[in-house]
Design a protein around this motif. Sequence first.
Motif, PDB file in Angstrom:
ATOM      1  N   ASN A   1       9.401  49.958  65.967  1.00 35.42           N
ATOM      2  CA  ASN A   1       9.235  50.133  66.948  1.00 35.42           C
ATOM      3  C   ASN A   1       9.854  51.199  67.028  1.00 35.42           C
ATOM      4  OD1 ASN A   1       8.347  47.019  68.099  1.00 35.42           O
ATOM      5  ND2 ASN A   1       6.889  48.826  67.464  1.00 35.42           N
ATOM      6  N   VAL A   2      10.672  51.264  66.813  1.00 33.03           N
ATOM      7  CA  VAL A   2      12.629  51.863  67.148  1.00 33.03           C
ATOM      8  C   VAL A   2      11.559  53.197  66.147  1.00 33.03           C
ATOM      9  CG1 VAL A   2      15.231  52.602  66.408  1.00 33.03           C
ATOM     10  CG2 VAL A   2      13.987  50.546  67.533  1.00 33.03           C
ATOM     11  N   LEU A   3      11.223  53.195  64.435  1.00 32.23           N
ATOM     12  CA  LEU A   3      10.750  54.296  63.870  1.00 32.23           C
ATOM     13  C   LEU A   3      10.159  54.753  63.634  1.00 32.23           C
ATOM     14  CD1 LEU A   3      11.674  51.925  60.492  1.00 32.23           C
ATOM     15  CD2 LEU A   3      13.358  54.367  61.368  1.00 32.23           C
ATOM     16  N   VAL A   4       8.983  54.187  65.130  1.00 28.10           N
ATOM     17  CA  VAL A   4       7.613  55.158  64.852  1.00 28.10           C
ATOM     18  C   VAL A   4       7.718  55.435  66.416  1.00 28.10           C
ATOM     19  CG1 VAL A   4       5.493  54.917  65.903  1.00 28.10           C
ATOM     20  CG2 VAL A   4       6.037  53.344  63.679  1.00 28.10           C
ATOM     21  N   GLY A   5       8.954  55.370  67.407  1.00 28.94           N
ATOM     22  CA  GLY A   5       9.212  55.910  68.874  1.00 28.94           C
ATOM     23  C   GLY A   5       9.848  57.557  68.035  1.00 28.94           C
ATOM     24  N   GLY A   6      11.315  56.890  66.975  1.00 29.94           N
ATOM     25  CA  GLY A   6      11.642  58.050  67.023  1.00 29.94           C
ATOM     26  C   GLY A   6      10.789  59.163  66.723  1.00 29.94           C
ATOM     27  N   ILE A   7      10.303  58.758  65.334  1.00 34.30           N
ATOM     28  CA  ILE A   7       9.148  59.999  64.906  1.00 34.30           C
ATOM     29  C   ILE A   7       8.682  60.760  66.130  1.00 34.30           C
ATOM     30  CG2 ILE A   7       6.940  60.591  63.001  1.00 34.30           C
ATOM     31  CD1 ILE A   7       8.371  57.479  61.925  1.00 34.30           C
ATOM     32  N   GLY A   8       7.871  59.671  66.570  1.00 28.84           N
ATOM     33  CA  GLY A   8       6.588  60.536  67.955  1.00 28.84           C
ATOM     34  C   GLY A   8       8.400  61.591  69.030  1.00 28.84           C
ATOM     35  N   LEU A   9       9.707  61.071  69.155  1.00 32.71           N
ATOM     36  CA  LEU A   9      10.404  62.262  69.993  1.00 32.71           C
ATOM     37  C   LEU A   9      10.798  63.218  69.447  1.00 32.71           C
ATOM     38  CD1 LEU A   9      12.610  59.368  71.705  1.00 32.71           C
ATOM     39  CD2 LEU A   9      10.556  60.340  72.834  1.00 32.71           C
ATOM     40  N   VAL A  10      10.884  63.080  68.065  1.00 32.81           N
ATOM     41  CA  VAL A  10      11.796  63.854  67.070  1.00 32.81           C
ATOM     42  C   VAL A  10      10.543  65.112  67.139  1.00 32.81           C
ATOM     43  CG1 VAL A  10      11.652  64.901  64.914  1.00 32.81           C
ATOM     44  CG2 VAL A  10      13.499  62.580  65.801  1.00 32.81           C
ATOM     45  N   ALA A  11       8.967  64.402  66.840  1.00 34.01           N
ATOM     46  CA  ALA A  11       7.825  65.294  66.958  1.00 34.01           C
ATOM     47  C   ALA A  11       7.893  66.473  68.259  1.00 34.01           C
ATOM     48  CB  ALA A  11       6.604  64.904  66.266  1.00 34.01           C
ATOM     49  N   LEU A  12       7.919  65.605  68.966  1.00 34.37           N
ATOM     50  CA  LEU A  12       7.675  66.565  70.323  1.00 34.37           C
ATOM     51  C   LEU A  12       8.876  67.419  70.998  1.00 34.37           C
ATOM     52  CD1 LEU A  12       6.534  63.542  73.096  1.00 34.37           C
ATOM     53  CD2 LEU A  12       5.000  65.439  71.855  1.00 34.37           C
ATOM     54  N   ALA A  13      10.035  66.904  70.376  1.00 33.66           N
ATOM     55  CA  ALA A  13      10.937  67.467  70.352  1.00 33.66           C
ATOM     56  C   ALA A  13      11.103  69.270  69.507  1.00 33.66           C
ATOM     57  CB  ALA A  13      12.129  67.030  70.014  1.00 33.66           C
ATOM     58  N   ALA A  14      10.077  68.810  68.145  1.00 28.95           N
ATOM     59  CA  ALA A  14       9.996  70.033  67.381  1.00 28.95           C
ATOM     60  C   ALA A  14       8.687  70.835  68.036  1.00 28.95           C
ATOM     61  CB  ALA A  14       9.605  69.562  66.091  1.00 28.95           C
ATOM     62  N   PHE A  15       8.030  70.595  68.426  1.00 32.45           N
ATOM     63  CA  PHE A  15       7.107  71.080  69.274  1.00 32.45           C
ATOM     64  C   PHE A  15       7.008  71.964  71.119  1.00 32.45           C
ATOM     65  CE2 PHE A  15       3.994  71.096  72.972  1.00 32.45           C
ATOM     66  CZ  PHE A  15       3.054  71.409  72.497  1.00 32.45           C
ATOM     67  N   VAL A  16       7.784  71.510  70.996  1.00 34.59           N
ATOM     68  CA  VAL A  16       8.550  72.098  72.275  1.00 34.59           C
ATOM     69  C   VAL A  16       9.219  73.434  71.674  1.00 34.59           C
ATOM     70  CG1 VAL A  16      10.169  72.361  73.767  1.00 34.59           C
ATOM     71  CG2 VAL A  16       8.967  70.211  74.027  1.00 34.59           C
ATOM     72  N   ARG A  17      10.195  73.400  70.508  1.00 31.88           N
ATOM     73  CA  ARG A  17      11.043  74.212  69.748  1.00 31.88           C
ATOM     74  C   ARG A  17       9.913  74.804  69.556  1.00 31.88           C
ATOM     75  NH1 ARG A  17      15.993  74.952  67.308  1.00 31.88           N
ATOM     76  NH2 ARG A  17      15.875  76.327  65.349  1.00 31.88           N
ATOM     77  N   HIS A  18       9.105  74.775  69.137  1.00 32.94           N
ATOM     78  CA  HIS A  18       7.790  75.287  67.782  1.00 32.94           C
ATOM     79  C   HIS A  18       7.121  76.213  69.018  1.00 32.94           C
ATOM     80  CE1 HIS A  18       4.642  77.041  65.273  1.00 32.94           C
ATOM     81  NE2 HIS A  18       3.934  76.407  66.602  1.00 32.94           N
ATOM     82  N   GLU A  19       7.368  76.193  69.988  1.00 34.94           N
ATOM     83  CA  GLU A  19       5.982  76.430  71.319  1.00 34.94           C
ATOM     84  C   GLU A  19       7.080  77.396  72.170  1.00 34.94           C
ATOM     85  OE1 GLU A  19       2.468  75.604  71.764  1.00 34.94           O
ATOM     86  OE2 GLU A  19       2.796  75.512  69.897  1.00 34.94           O
ATOM     87  N   LEU A  20       8.444  77.138  72.113  1.00 32.74           N
ATOM     88  CA  LEU A  20       8.896  78.689  73.133  1.00 32.74           C
ATOM     89  C   LEU A  20       9.127  79.897  71.816  1.00 32.74           C
ATOM     90  CD1 LEU A  20      11.780  76.275  74.699  1.00 32.74           C
ATOM     91  CD2 LEU A  20       9.895  77.094  75.664  1.00 32.74           C
ATOM     92  N   LYS A  21       8.393  79.331  70.343  1.00 32.49           N
ATOM     93  CA  LYS A  21       9.009  80.613  69.518  1.00 32.49           C
ATOM     94  C   LYS A  21       7.455  81.169  69.579  1.00 32.49           C
ATOM     95  CE  LYS A  21      12.428  80.574  66.786  1.00 32.49           C
ATOM     96  NZ  LYS A  21      12.812  79.418  64.845  1.00 32.49           N
ATOM     97  N   ALA A  22       6.597  80.369  69.580  1.00 32.70           N
ATOM     98  CA  ALA A  22       5.209  80.925  68.665  1.00 32.70           C
ATOM     99  C   ALA A  22       4.752  82.322  69.735  1.00 32.70           C
ATOM    100  CB  ALA A  22       4.350  80.315  68.940  1.00 32.70           C
ATOM    101  N   ALA A  23       4.065  82.865  68.665  1.00 35.43           N
ATOM    102  CA  ALA A  23       3.619  84.070  69.304  1.00 35.43           C
ATOM    103  C   ALA A  23       2.336  83.801  70.085  1.00 35.43           C
ATOM    104  CB  ALA A  23       2.945  85.425  68.466  1.00 35.43           C
ATOM    105  N   ALA A  24       1.638  82.799  69.419  1.00 38.06           N
ATOM    106  CA  ALA A  24       0.490  82.493  70.679  1.00 38.06           C
ATOM    107  C   ALA A  24       0.656  81.238  70.570  1.00 38.06           C
ATOM    108  CB  ALA A  24      -0.804  82.915  69.965  1.00 38.06           C
TER     109      ALA A  24
END
Length: 471
Positions: free
Chosen positions: A227-250
């Motif tokens: 559970n900890v590993l799956v939850g960690g993957i989810g949090l890391v993916a969402l953090a990466a998503f936020v970082r990516h969306e702030l830099k993406a052109a579209a």
Amino acid sequence: MISVGLGILLNPLNSSMISVAIARLQNVYQLDFTDVSWIIFSFYIASAISQPVMGKASDLFGRRKIFLTGLVVAFVASLLAPLSPNFGSLIVFRIVQSIGTSMMVAVGMAIVRIHITEKQASALSVLSIFLSGAAAIGPFIGGVLIHWWDWQAIFFVNIPFVAASFLLAWRIIPKDNPPTSDSRNMSFRKWFEWIDVSGILLFTVGLVALLVELLSVKSSGYVSLRNVLVGGIGLVALAAFVRHELKAAAPFIPLRTFAQYPAMTWVNVEFMLVNVLFYSLFFGLPSYLQVVRNVSEFYTGILMLSLGLCSLVVSPLAGRWIDKTGPRPALVVSAILMTFGSVWLVTLTPASPVISVCLALAAFGISNGLNNVGMQAALFESSPKEIIGVASGLFNTSRYLGTILSSLLIGIVMGDQFSSGGLRVLGIILTLVALSLVFMGRRRQESSESRIYFHFYPFFLLLCTYMSQDT
């Protein structure tokens, strides 16, 4: 309009019919509600992703082509889903069905705007009746179909709608203009960047991983290393998503827009909570009636009809009221009604007359009719005209997130089996959420935009700045 209307009603119809089939699917596949709730999660996650993507894709490939392709995809999914050998296969076909129906919703309104040049407002209002009407009567149709046949019927019923829409659309909807040279010469890499495939994948992985982790912890009763590993993957993916969306052109979800227009952000938060309330009742009550009170699917559908009819009747009246007074009074009344409906759920006991459930359904139905118009009007008030397209996309995303959260809430509260005690706990939680909406509605105009800006914007801007750095 008829050809488009028959196509776009499939998405809300299939998202609502399933509410009375949950208990039957639990028995058929021997699953608890936590597992079977993925039939809801999968549809709304796929819709949240598909609709904006297909809206963009239609600019390249043509709206008529996307609409007709969506009908074919929906036909195949509706034909194969009832033949699913296991629940996993059913989920896959449900996702395919969501993608197909989302293709039609994404371009249906645009087709009408482009090809119907006279009385456009009337035309769009007719299409909104297809959308809201299908969602309203979906549980009733689902209950009748399951009563006279079985759960497979809620998929087969799509086929005549798809066939009629396809034949009309093929003959009547004008062909698309030839694609521009830029779209013809666009490489797959540029197209992937344009629809933000990376952002979509990060968003999907993060959301699904967190849902799996939360539901798994609830089901097992303890937190394991997995559970900890799956939850960690989810949090890391969402953090990466936020970082990516702030830099993406579209970007898939333009997060910077939230920081730039805090009043609009506040409306989206309210709309998400409204949908948490409404869909918690919408998906939770039919299972409660069938599992705890032993009400048949047929009579459950009839009881749920009170929710849909109240919503349909109130929506046009709400439009006139809001035109005169603005959205604030209607939204406050809506929140009060949802508070009443939530408190009524808390008072229900196994000995309460089943017909008394209609009071809660009517309260939520009237509030939904007010919210359908009021939240949209509040969005228009808070969003500058130059970004209204982006604002509408974010608004729909808030709707889907609220729906997903409602299913998660039901799964956590009810767990393996529905019970009267679980319904009371759910009612208490919904009461607290509804009371918070009453407070938000009363403070809406007392709190100026600068005050909201003071509370949220500096923090969000710092976060945006930090996440945008390369290091």
